[in-house]
Design a protein around this motif. Structure first.
Motif, PDB file in Angstrom:
ATOM      1  N   HIS A 150      -0.034 -11.416   8.972  1.00  0.00           N
ATOM      2  CA  HIS A 150       0.851 -10.412   8.395  1.00  0.00           C
ATOM      3  C   HIS A 150       0.442 -10.127   6.954  1.00  0.00           C
ATOM      4  CE1 HIS A 150       2.854 -11.439  11.987  1.00  0.00           C
ATOM      5  NE2 HIS A 150       3.431 -12.539  11.536  1.00  0.00           N
ATOM      6  N   ARG A 151       0.573  -8.875   6.573  1.00  0.00           N
ATOM      7  CA  ARG A 151       0.203  -8.466   5.213  1.00  0.00           C
ATOM      8  C   ARG A 151       1.172  -9.054   4.195  1.00  0.00           C
ATOM      9  NH1 ARG A 151       0.399  -2.277   5.593  1.00  0.00           N
ATOM     10  NH2 ARG A 151       2.238  -2.815   6.806  1.00  0.00           N
ATOM     11  N   THR A 152       0.673  -9.288   3.001  1.00  0.00           N
ATOM     12  CA  THR A 152       1.488  -9.899   1.953  1.00  0.00           C
ATOM     13  C   THR A 152       1.679  -8.938   0.786  1.00  0.00           C
ATOM     14  OG1 THR A 152      -0.422 -10.849   0.800  1.00  0.00           O
ATOM     15  CG2 THR A 152       0.590 -12.180   2.565  1.00  0.00           C
ATOM     16  N   ASP A 157       1.125  -4.671  -3.221  1.00  0.00           N
ATOM     17  CA  ASP A 157       1.523  -4.258  -4.578  1.00  0.00           C
ATOM     18  C   ASP A 157       0.395  -3.518  -5.294  1.00  0.00           C
ATOM     19  OD1 ASP A 157       4.094  -5.222  -4.456  1.00  0.00           O
ATOM     20  OD2 ASP A 157       3.640  -7.141  -5.417  1.00  0.00           O
ATOM     21  N   LYS A 158      -0.838  -3.759  -4.860  1.00  0.00           N
ATOM     22  CA  LYS A 158      -2.005  -3.101  -5.464  1.00  0.00           C
ATOM     23  C   LYS A 158      -2.401  -1.841  -4.702  1.00  0.00           C
ATOM     24  CE  LYS A 158      -3.777  -7.698  -6.654  1.00  0.00           C
ATOM     25  NZ  LYS A 158      -4.834  -8.696  -6.341  1.00  0.00           N
ATOM     26  N   GLY A 159      -1.592  -1.452  -3.703  1.00  0.00           N
ATOM     27  CA  GLY A 159      -1.918  -0.273  -2.900  1.00  0.00           C
ATOM     28  C   GLY A 159      -2.958  -0.542  -1.835  1.00  0.00           C
ATOM     29  N   GLU A 250       3.797   3.332   2.067  1.00  0.00           N
ATOM     30  CA  GLU A 250       2.386   2.948   1.973  1.00  0.00           C
ATOM     31  C   GLU A 250       1.554   4.179   1.594  1.00  0.00           C
ATOM     32  OE1 GLU A 250       1.203   0.456   5.265  1.00  0.00           O
ATOM     33  OE2 GLU A 250       3.165  -0.542   5.317  1.00  0.00           O
ATOM     34  N   ASP A 251       0.455   4.434   2.339  1.00  0.00           N
ATOM     35  CA  ASP A 251      -0.360   5.613   2.037  1.00  0.00           C
ATOM     36  C   ASP A 251      -0.251   6.686   3.114  1.00  0.00           C
ATOM     37  OD1 ASP A 251      -1.673   4.372   4.090  1.00  0.00           O
ATOM     38  OD2 ASP A 251      -3.554   4.014   3.019  1.00  0.00           O
ATOM     39  N   GLY A 252       0.689   6.475   4.047  1.00  0.00           N
ATOM     40  CA  GLY A 252       0.916   7.448   5.108  1.00  0.00           C
ATOM     41  C   GLY A 252      -0.062   7.368   6.255  1.00  0.00           C
ATOM     42  N   ILE A 311       4.121  10.617  -0.836  1.00  0.00           N
ATOM     43  CA  ILE A 311       3.478   9.390  -0.351  1.00  0.00           C
ATOM     44  C   ILE A 311       3.585   8.393  -1.493  1.00  0.00           C
ATOM     45  CG2 ILE A 311       1.364   8.359   0.534  1.00  0.00           C
ATOM     46  CD1 ILE A 311       0.643  11.162   1.597  1.00  0.00           C
ATOM     47  N   SER A 312       4.557   7.506  -1.384  1.00  0.00           N
ATOM     48  CA  SER A 312       5.048   6.762  -2.535  1.00  0.00           C
ATOM     49  C   SER A 312       4.342   5.449  -2.810  1.00  0.00           C
ATOM     50  CB  SER A 312       6.543   6.457  -2.331  1.00  0.00           C
ATOM     51  OG  SER A 312       6.703   5.586  -1.220  1.00  0.00           O
ATOM     52  N   GLY A 313       3.720   4.864  -1.786  1.00  0.00           N
ATOM     53  CA  GLY A 313       3.176   3.523  -1.968  1.00  0.00           C
ATOM     54  C   GLY A 313       4.218   2.428  -1.815  1.00  0.00           C
ATOM     55  N   ASN A 314       5.485   2.820  -1.619  1.00  0.00           N
ATOM     56  CA  ASN A 314       6.509   1.805  -1.308  1.00  0.00           C
ATOM     57  C   ASN A 314       6.203   1.177   0.044  1.00  0.00           C
ATOM     58  OD1 ASN A 314       8.754   4.149  -2.667  1.00  0.00           O
ATOM     59  ND2 ASN A 314       8.329   2.183  -3.614  1.00  0.00           N
ATOM     60  N   TYR A 315       6.725   0.011   0.288  1.00  0.00           N
ATOM     61  CA  TYR A 315       6.526  -0.627   1.578  1.00  0.00           C
ATOM     62  C   TYR A 315       7.702  -1.538   1.888  1.00  0.00           C
ATOM     63  CZ  TYR A 315       5.024  -4.685  -1.177  1.00  0.00           C
ATOM     64  OH  TYR A 315       4.983  -5.732  -2.057  1.00  0.00           O
ATOM     65  N   ARG A 316       7.829  -1.875   3.174  1.00  0.00           N
ATOM     66  CA  ARG A 316       8.865  -2.799   3.634  1.00  0.00           C
ATOM     67  C   ARG A 316       8.194  -4.058   4.167  1.00  0.00           C
ATOM     68  NH1 ARG A 316      12.599   0.495   7.791  1.00  0.00           N
ATOM     69  NH2 ARG A 316      10.639   0.368   8.931  1.00  0.00           N
ATOM     70  N   LEU A 317       8.634  -5.188   3.691  1.00  0.00           N
ATOM     71  CA  LEU A 317       8.140  -6.440   4.245  1.00  0.00           C
ATOM     72  C   LEU A 317       8.601  -6.559   5.695  1.00  0.00           C
ATOM     73  CD1 LEU A 317       8.820  -8.799   1.210  1.00  0.00           C
ATOM     74  CD2 LEU A 317       6.586  -8.049   2.050  1.00  0.00           C
TER      75      LEU A 317
END
Length: 377
Positions: A150-152, A157-159, A250-252, A311-317
């Protein structure tokens, strides 16, 4: 003709399945709690999903966490299709007890009754999920299968959103088959894995045939436009219809396998009616990955409503990056072929949304809940 119980049968997939089974000559019973998150308030008067099956099925308003509700609903049935579940990857990460109570304990109560009480159940069909795979299947530069961890937050955080192997080398995405590694990345995925494993393990010991369908991202006319926690097409549609911009995580470029409701219903009926499905697990999808940007742009085009896309770069764990289905098994064993491309299904979906009342956009509220729990970055 069979007597078929559908738990969660007033929901999106369940109600569509019920109507098709009735058309095919089966008798259908539904057990559903008419959750306000899905159906809105006063569901028995206002929920289109419930109203579509009202007076066509034998209906029990109840919950799968109640033994007596199960007993009432199971009486006289030949087949159980178990859909009743809490759904939503993000929400499952902070409403953990509720997800485990409904999804795991609700299934355990059913199996306990089947093991210890008189009944005539011959088959149990469980709605499993692509979420049990976690990240999908990849091939590394040496041609070896890889199932990434799984991604961390450290990388995201660095895109840096793509998955990597242990050497951080480039991976090629391929279709996920039923023999792929099971490693869910959310509580929801864990509960679906648990449901599937319990049913596939216990039912054969009772002389009951189990069938599990690992559905990909199901969409189509009738899905809830009220639920801000799950269903990207519904969430984006409600935002567009309210004139609100779309925030893409993320980046879509993250992808999913979007499968149209009619195809899901057809696959499930094959599982109910065909002996070849007994004791088997099947992927149900289209076998085609579609990225989130394409989803947003397709919806905006079909509605003819121009709203900004960020395209915000936000993400959900707990979210995965990619996953799409390998359909070789269900094609060969059950003869299933998806009939609808994403473009065809999207047109049917948006045409239906255009006939519906515009719902309040509660998505921001769901994001604030995740932020408060530290799960939205």
């Amino acid at each position: 003709m069979k007597n078929i119980l559908i738990t969660g049968g007033a929901g999106f997939i369940g109600s569509n399945l019920a109507l098709k089974l009735i058309k095919n000559g089966h008798q259908v019973t539904v057990l559903d709690n008419l959750s306000p998150q899905i159906h809105g308030e006063d569901a028995e008067r206002t929920s289109p999903l419930y109203l579509s099956i009202k007076d066509k099925v034998k209906f029990f308003k109840g919950t799968v966490t109640s033994k007596s509700d199960w007993q009432d609903a199971i009486n006289g049935q030949d087949v159980i299709v178990h859909y009743a579940a809490e759904t939503g990857t993000g929400q499952s990460m902070y409403e953990i007890q509720k997800y485990v109570d409904v999804n795991v304990n609700g299934t355990a109560i059913m199996l306990d009754l089947l093991a210890n009480e008189q009944h005539q159940i011959k088959k149990v069909v469980i709605a499993s999920s692509r979420s049990i795979y976690g990240e999908g299947k990849y091939i590394n530069e040496n041609g070896q299968n890889v199932y990434p961890k799984h991604r961390t937050a450290e990388f995201m955080d660095k895109g840096d959103f793509e998955v990597k192997d242990s050497n951080s080398s480039k991976l090629k995405l391929v279709a996920t088959d039923e023999d792929s590694k099971i490693h869910p990345s959310s509580v929801y995925g864990i509960t679906k894995q648990n449901q599937e494993q319990m049913i596939m393990t216990v039912c054969p010991t009772l002389g009951i045939a189990p069938v599990a369908f690992r559905y990909q991202n199901v969409y189509g006319p009738g899905q809830s436009l009220k639920n801000p926690y799950t269903g990207i097409l519904s969430i984006f549609s409600t935002q567009i219809k309210n004139g609100n911009g779309i925030n893409i995580f993320e980046d879509g470029k993250e992808t999913r396998d979007f499968v149209f409701i009619d195809d899901v219903v057809d696959a499930t009926i094959l599982g109910i009616e065909k002996e070849e499905a007994n004791n088997e697990v099947f992927n149900v999808g289209t076998g085609v990955p579609t990225d989130v940007i394409a989803v947003a742009e397709g919806l905006i085009k079909n509605y003819g409503i121009d709203v900004p896309i960020t395209i915000s770069g936000n993400y959900r764990l707990g979210d995965i990056r990619h996953n799409y289905a390998d359909l070789n098994k269900i094609k060969s064993k059950l003869g299933f072929e998806p009939k609808f491309s994403f473009e065809q299904g999207l047109k049917k979906f948006t045409d239906w949304v255009n006939t519906q009342e515009v719902q309040e956009d509660k998505y921001a509220q769901s994001i604030e809940e995740m932020k408060a729990k530290g799960l939205y970055k």
